[in-house]
Motif scaffolding. Structure first.
Motif, PDB file in Angstrom:
ATOM      1  N   UNK A 159       4.145   5.850  -5.443  1.00 17.57           N
ATOM      2  CA  UNK A 159       4.395   6.007  -6.875  1.00 17.57           C
ATOM      3  C   UNK A 159       3.200   6.564  -7.639  1.00 17.57           C
ATOM      4  N   UNK A 160       1.994   6.342  -7.144  1.00 17.91           N
ATOM      5  CA  UNK A 160       0.839   7.019  -7.739  1.00 17.91           C
ATOM      6  C   UNK A 160       0.955   8.521  -7.483  1.00 17.91           C
ATOM      7  N   UNK A 161       1.381   8.872  -6.266  1.00 22.03           N
ATOM      8  CA  UNK A 161       1.581  10.287  -5.949  1.00 22.03           C
ATOM      9  C   UNK A 161       2.661  10.913  -6.815  1.00 22.03           C
ATOM     10  N   UNK A 162       3.773  10.202  -7.019  1.00 24.22           N
ATOM     11  CA  UNK A 162       4.842  10.716  -7.870  1.00 24.22           C
ATOM     12  C   UNK A 162       4.379  10.860  -9.308  1.00 24.22           C
ATOM     13  N   UNK A 187       0.833  -1.203   0.000  1.00 27.23           N
ATOM     14  CA  UNK A 187       0.000   0.000   0.000  1.00 27.23           C
ATOM     15  C   UNK A 187       0.870   1.258   0.000  1.00 27.23           C
ATOM     16  N   UNK A 188       1.954   1.221   0.807  1.00 27.01           N
ATOM     17  CA  UNK A 188       2.862   2.373   0.855  1.00 27.01           C
ATOM     18  C   UNK A 188       3.510   2.614  -0.503  1.00 27.01           C
ATOM     19  N   UNK A 196      13.914  -7.247 -19.667  1.00 28.53           N
ATOM     20  CA  UNK A 196      14.252  -8.392 -18.835  1.00 28.53           C
ATOM     21  C   UNK A 196      14.118  -8.158 -17.343  1.00 28.53           C
ATOM     22  N   UNK A 197      13.650  -6.967 -16.944  1.00 30.66           N
ATOM     23  CA  UNK A 197      13.517  -6.640 -15.518  1.00 30.66           C
ATOM     24  C   UNK A 197      12.037  -6.604 -15.133  1.00 30.66           C
ATOM     25  N   UNK A 198      11.574  -7.482 -14.242  1.00 29.16           N
ATOM     26  CA  UNK A 198      10.181  -7.421 -13.775  1.00 29.16           C
ATOM     27  C   UNK A 198       9.918  -6.064 -13.118  1.00 29.16           C
ATOM     28  N   UNK A 199       8.908  -5.368 -13.578  1.00 32.25           N
ATOM     29  CA  UNK A 199       8.658  -4.005 -13.106  1.00 32.25           C
ATOM     30  C   UNK A 199       7.165  -3.757 -12.936  1.00 32.25           C
ATOM     31  N   UNK A 200       6.852  -2.716 -12.171  1.00 28.66           N
ATOM     32  CA  UNK A 200       5.490  -2.228 -12.044  1.00 28.66           C
ATOM     33  C   UNK A 200       5.436  -0.847 -12.686  1.00 28.66           C
ATOM     34  N   UNK A 201       4.452  -0.626 -13.555  1.00 29.91           N
ATOM     35  CA  UNK A 201       4.315   0.645 -14.264  1.00 29.91           C
ATOM     36  C   UNK A 201       3.027   1.332 -13.811  1.00 29.91           C
ATOM     37  N   UNK A 234       5.448   6.037 -14.399  1.00 33.26           N
ATOM     38  CA  UNK A 234       6.559   5.820 -13.474  1.00 33.26           C
ATOM     39  C   UNK A 234       6.847   4.324 -13.455  1.00 33.26           C
ATOM     40  N   UNK A 235       8.084   3.967 -13.787  1.00 28.43           N
ATOM     41  CA  UNK A 235       8.485   2.562 -13.880  1.00 28.43           C
ATOM     42  C   UNK A 235       9.321   2.208 -12.646  1.00 28.43           C
ATOM     43  N   UNK A 236       8.887   1.162 -11.947  1.00 26.85           N
ATOM     44  CA  UNK A 236       9.553   0.769 -10.697  1.00 26.85           C
ATOM     45  C   UNK A 236       9.947  -0.710 -10.766  1.00 26.85           C
TER      46      UNK A 236
END
Length: 314
Positions: A24-27, A18-19, A253-258, A272-274
């Protein structure tokens, strides 16, 4: 104790997720607002130039003078142009498109770019301006004429009409994507250096980065070697409908959350890609803490039991 620790880890797991989501939604929202503010400023400056052209259409010379008078309004604009309807000025013939563009940060030159080779009346931005009858941003494109002004651009376009309501010319302000790349870098740097935002690092490096996408999923501004092409039909539909969302995907090749969302005033979205590895580090950290607590608890219980047995034996 094992049940308590498992429950604690589960609670912490959801809290960390949640944090990260809120962070990242805020960013993403902050990045969207900053870019929209910059774009709005560009629009206002461009409209000031176009207003000058509209006031000085009595001759080709006054048009050029109007373009030159406001050229220094925005250093992020590569050039301004006014593309007139065919034969509007008879002495200029079918094509008259004066273009005032920067050579460097201080110098600019004036060129007549309209010609049979560059028949602007067939360009998408010109046709669309006639159809819409209002200002808009063009799709990103590559312009090439063999000179130093060749490159990737996006143009803010506005049609100009006379008192009778007839189209006279289409004005435009050309922007390269240098300003956008710099703004994205500044946004990322601010996010990493914000002490309040990063108060609880929990072993994270914050290896996120921000990109800008067009409505078709193309990546138009991004850090070096960090392009994020979007091919998923559902995400592209969200981009076209200016919706926000989140998706897990593999990038280079990097698992990410967008995390992605629309930018006001223009048909673009910010993302924002994390790397998921970075968002999972707090879970590893918390896991080690809980494991340490569990081991310490077991040792304490063992010592207590041992002491009790010793007392009973005595």
């Amino acid at each position: 104790m094992i049940v308590v620790l498992a429950l604690s880890f589960r609670i912490c797991y959801h809290a960390v997720r949640a944090e990260s989501h809120v962070r990242y939604v805020g960013m993403m929202n902050v990045a969207s607002e900053k870019i929209a503010k910059t774009i709005r400023g560009m629009e206002m400056n461009a409209k000031n130039v176009f207003d000058e052209v509209e006031k000085h259409m009595s001759s080709p010379e006054t048009v050029v003078a109007a373009l030159e008078s406001k050229t220094s309004l925005n250093p992020d604009v590569r050039g301004y142009f006014a593309a007139f309807e065919p034969n509007y000025f008879e002495q200029k013939g079918r094509w008259f498109e004066p273009y005032v563009h920067h050579v460097d940060s201080s110098e600019f030159v004036v060129r007549q770019v309209g010609s049979a080779r560059h028949d602007y009346t067939k360009s998408d931005w010109y046709v669309r301006a006639k159809e819409l009858g209002k200002s808009f941003w063009s799709e990103p494109y590559y312009y090439y004429d063999g000179t130093s002004i060749s490159g990737h651009y996006c143009t803010f376009v506005k049609p100009i009409y006379n008192v009778a309501g007839h189209l006279v010319c289409v004005c435009g302000a050309d922007m390269t994507f240098e300003w956008l790349t710099k703004e994205l870098q500044q946004i990322d740097d601010d996010g990493r250096e914000d002490d309040m935002l990063n108060m609880y690092r929990m072993n994270r490096k914050f290896d996120f980065y921000t990109v800008v996408l067009n409505k078709d999923g193309g990546c138009i501004a991004y850090p070096v070697e960090k392009s994020v092409p979007i091919k998923d039909k559902d995400i592209i539909r969200d981009l076209k409908e200016k919706k926000s969302g989140m998706v897990d995907m593999e990038i280079d090749g990097v698992p990410s959350t967008v995390y992605y969302g629309p930018i006001e005033y223009i048909d673009w979205s910010v993302a924002v890609v994390v790397p998921r590895e970075d968002t999972q580090k707090p879970l590893l950290w918390l896991g080690l803490v809980l494991l340490s607590v569990a081991v310490a608890g077991i040792v304490v219980v063992w010592l207590i039991c041992r002491r009790m047995r010793y007392v009973e034996a005595v």
